[in-house]
Design an enzyme around this catalytic site. Structure first.
Site, PDB file in Angstrom:
ATOM      1  N   CYS A 124      -9.900  -3.367 -10.272  1.00  7.93           N
ATOM      2  CA  CYS A 124      -9.436  -2.142  -9.611  1.00  7.93           C
ATOM      3  C   CYS A 124      -8.056  -2.321  -8.983  1.00  7.93           C
ATOM      4  CB  CYS A 124     -10.446  -1.658  -8.571  1.00  7.93           C
ATOM      5  SG  CYS A 124     -10.677  -2.823  -7.227  1.00  7.93           S
ATOM      6  N   ASP A 164      -4.454  -8.221  -4.142  1.00 10.07           N
ATOM      7  CA  ASP A 164      -4.598  -9.267  -3.132  1.00 10.07           C
ATOM      8  C   ASP A 164      -4.830 -10.635  -3.756  1.00 10.07           C
ATOM      9  OD1 ASP A 164      -4.188  -8.174  -0.548  1.00 10.07           O
ATOM     10  OD2 ASP A 164      -5.953  -6.937  -0.889  1.00 10.07           O
ATOM     11  N   HIS A 200       0.818  -1.208   0.000  1.00 10.71           N
ATOM     12  CA  HIS A 200       0.000   0.000   0.000  1.00 10.71           C
ATOM     13  C   HIS A 200       0.856   1.265   0.000  1.00 10.71           C
ATOM     14  CE1 HIS A 200      -3.299  -2.803   0.796  1.00 10.71           C
ATOM     15  NE2 HIS A 200      -3.951  -1.939   0.057  1.00 10.71           N
ATOM     16  N   GLU A 229     -10.998 -10.789  -4.379  1.00 15.81           N
ATOM     17  CA  GLU A 229      -9.553 -10.656  -4.159  1.00 15.81           C
ATOM     18  C   GLU A 229      -8.995 -11.825  -3.351  1.00 15.81           C
ATOM     19  OE1 GLU A 229      -8.726  -6.895  -2.305  1.00 15.81           O
ATOM     20  OE2 GLU A 229     -10.371  -7.053  -0.896  1.00 15.81           O
TER      21      GLU A 229
HETATM   22  C1  PEP Z   1      -6.514  -5.106  -4.547  1.00 13.28           C
HETATM   23  O1  PEP Z   1      -6.271  -5.892  -3.635  1.00 13.28           O
HETATM   24  O2  PEP Z   1      -6.216  -5.312  -5.737  1.00 13.28           O
HETATM   25  C2  PEP Z   1      -7.179  -3.826  -4.245  1.00 13.28           C
HETATM   26  C3  PEP Z   1      -7.579  -3.019  -5.200  1.00 13.28           C
HETATM   27  O3  PEP Z   1      -7.293  -3.468  -2.944  1.00 13.28           O
HETATM   28  P1  PEP Z   1      -6.056  -2.927  -2.082  1.00 13.28           P
HETATM   29  O4  PEP Z   1      -4.890  -2.695  -3.006  1.00 13.28           O
HETATM   30  O5  PEP Z   1      -6.507  -1.700  -1.412  1.00 13.28           O
HETATM   31  O6  PEP Z   1      -5.800  -4.056  -1.132  1.00 13.28           O
HETATM   32 MG    MG Z   2      -7.175  -5.581  -1.717  1.00 14.46          MG
END
Ligand code: PEP
Ligand code: MG
Length: 593
Positions: free
Chosen positions: A518, A471, A200, A447
């Site tokens: 996403c 994820d 992140h 995910e």
């Molecule tokens: C993902 O896991 O791809 C996602 C979009 O959520 P995050 O990156 O916030 O875990």
């Molecule tokens: Mg995620």
């Protein structure tokens, strides 16, 4: 001496600037330039005087039977507080570099800490902790006291010295929430020792749209304050004190990159339609309400992922109220003027824990393996009142535009049932309170591989699904996305990943449900044609990536690879088939380690 440090590419482009080393515990102090050094020096001295008074009080009030070491320690702290190496040298940072007081003090602490580390004498070496404590007290005093000296504008970075040399930040680690502090900072690039490409921290760095390298391992140890750095965000390379020829070459590449980006911005109003007329929805991922503006400016036709957990971080024990959340969600909905806004309920846990004070009040322990622990919807369902509060705030925002509610990390259908029940209760509470809300669509993030494998059971309960490839890759390939030591195994081209993604897109479409990606894969140009060929028509990514993905969309014919996609995912040897697909899209694979 010139040398290179290798890490992982996070954010495209080249940054050239002087290194500013920041210790991880101090990245959350403000970093900006000040116009009037004397005003800032006065703030510094005031904090010194406040701390001196605090320490004297402590000393005076020591109980008679307190160990004598305690009084001696306070003496040492008082002495350090008035030492030229701390105050006079910090004032120099302010006068010569125009740093704000907190930044100057942290910079001087960094210098002193390194000097202490190099001392032979154990006793003296341990005095580093004392200097740190004194500085900590001064920073706290400044935070309590004088307000920043310069006007703070929502839009512009806090930079006053237009001719100042560009600066790049070097740190061992920066927590995702702390990374947000740099949204309006003076830094033009980042290097961190730890982190994977889809950690992140890296995601937030990417959203800042400045070149960054993570996982540089020894970077912050071998790079010195004021070293000249070239950060090559495409290659994941940091060149320390480059020769003139190398520097010239990178300056040239930097200018080329800027021209290329300028060209791409002209696509802003061009609809994203493939050569064969397929309309592609390009949405934005945002972390804070203020990001909605950048989303619109970059041509996003909606928000595909609002990571609301960032509203809950760095709160020093106090979580946002329902009204505060409502205001934040409404601001985004209004800024998007009728375009869809997908608000994800909090994804707290893993590498985005709440700060210790807040977590302590909620009595949540940071588990041994947090990515597999109480995270995202698991966390929300363990705090039902807070979950309903967030759902109410989101529902209330839906009275102002088109809102879609997205649930992260669903694994069990029973979790989905609990979510639906919580939403119904939240709606009833709003009705009882006479508060208006609109119609919302409900979406599930896919995910966790388990959810992808039993997708039809989820599709029955939701209006849409959004694939979180970050994820999905972490949990399918069994590797921590934030751990640079396994970053070479983080492979979005792994056939298991492509099979899951293709399967989710196909099944969702067959069920007549909207499907989007996403995760970072959506913003990686290497995957645009492949995802379109799999049937994907909705992509969500950082606003800064939209233009280059749009360029790829305009060059894609969705029919070119569709037959190969069908053959590959229906064949016995998917491994070989995926290699063929990869060759067919001509992927350099920017995400491949
Ligand atoms: C993902 O896991 O791809 C996602 C979009 O959520 P995050 O990156 O916030 O875990
Ligand atoms: Mg995620």
């Amino acid at each position: 001496m010139s040398f290179q440090v290798f890490g992982l590419p996070v954010s495209r482009g080249i940054a050239i600037g002087r290194a500013v080393l920041v210790s991880s515990s101090r990245v959350d102090v403000d970093h900006y330039f000040v116009a009037e050094a004397e005003v800032e020096i006065a703030r510094l001295r005031e904090s010194r005087d406040v701390v001196a008074a605090e320490l004297s009080c402590l000393q005076r009030d020591l109980p008679a039977d307190a160990p004598s070491e305690l009084s001696a320690l306070l003496d040492v702290h008082l002495m350090l507080l008035h030492d030229d190496a701390l105050i006079v040298a910090t004032e120099q940072w302010i006068r010569e570099r125009h740093y704000n007081a907190e930044w100057a003090l942290s910079a001087q602490l960094e210098v002193l800490a390194r000097q202490f580390d190099e001392m032979e004498d154990d006793y003296l070496r341990e005095r580093k902790a004392d200097v740190e404590q004194v500085v900590e007290r001064m920073l706290r005093a400044m935070a309590r006291g004088a307000s920043p000296v310069i006007a703070d504008s929502e839009d512009s970075p806090r930079v006053l010295a237009a001719d100042a040399e560009p600066l790049v930040l070097v740190a061992n680690d920066i927590a995702p929430a702390d990374m947000l502090h740099f949204k309006r900072s003076v830094f033009t690039g980042f290097v961190t020792d730890v982190g994977g490409k889809t950690s992140h921290t890296a995601i937030v760095a990417r959203s800042l749209d400045i070149p960054a390298v993570v996982g540089a391992r020894e970077g912050s140890r071998v790079i010195r304050q004021d070293d000249l750095l070239v950060i090559d965000g495409d290659a994941g390379l940091v060149i320390v004190n480059p020769s003139d020829i190398v520097l010239e070459e990178y300056r040239f590449r930097q200018r080329q990159g800027e021209l290329e980006r300028e060209k791409l911005t002209r696509l802003r109003h061009t609809p994203a339609v493939t050569m064969d007329g397929e309309r592609i929805e390009l949405l934005a991922n945002i972390e804070l309400p203020a990001d909605a503006k950048a989303a619109v400016a970059c041509g996003a036709v909606g928000v595909g992922l609002f990571r609301t957990e960032f509203l809950f971080m760095n709160r020093a024990g106090e979580l946002p109220t329902e009204d505060e959340q409502f205001e934040a969600y409404r601001a985004v909905v209004v800024a998007m003027s009728g375009s869809p806004v997908t608000i994800r309920t909090v994804d707290i846990g893993a590498d985005k824990p709440l700060d210790r004070m807040t977590a302590g009040e909620l009595r949540h322990e940071h588990g041994l393996n947090p990515a597999l622990g109480l995270r995202a919807i698991r966390w929300s369902l363990s705090e039902p009142a807070m979950f309903r509060q967030q759902v109410r705030a989101i529902l209330r925002a839906s009275a102002f535009g088109r809102v879609r509610l997205l649930i992260p990390m669903l694994t069990h259908v029973s979790e989905a049932a609990q979510v639906i029940e919580a939403i119904e209760r939240a709606k009833q509470q709003l009705v009882d309170a006479g508060r208006p809300f609109g119609a919302i669509e409900l979406g599930a993030m896919v995910e966790v591989p388990a959810a992808a494998l039993v997708l039809p059971s989820f599709l029955r309960l939701f209006d849409f699904v959004s694939i979180g490839t970050n994820d999905l890759i972490q949990y399918t390939l069994a590797l921590d996305r934030g751990d640079e030591s396994v970053a070479h195994l983080y492979d979005p081209w792994h056939p298991a990943i492509l099979m899951l993604v293709e399967g989710v897109i196909r099944q969702a479409r067959a069920a007549g449900k909207a499907v989007s990606v996403c995760g970072e894969m959506a913003g990686d140009p290497a995957f645009t044609e492949l995802l379109i060929s799999m049937g994907l028509r909705s992509f969500s990514m950082h606003p800064s990536q939209i233009a280059s993905i749009k360029q790829n969309v305009l060059r894609t014919d969705s029919r070119r690879l569709a037959p190969l996609v069908r053959t590959v995912f229906g064949s016995e040897d998917v491994w070989a088939g995926c290699e063929e697909l990869r060759d067919a899209v001509g992927a350099g694979g920017t995400m491949k380690a």
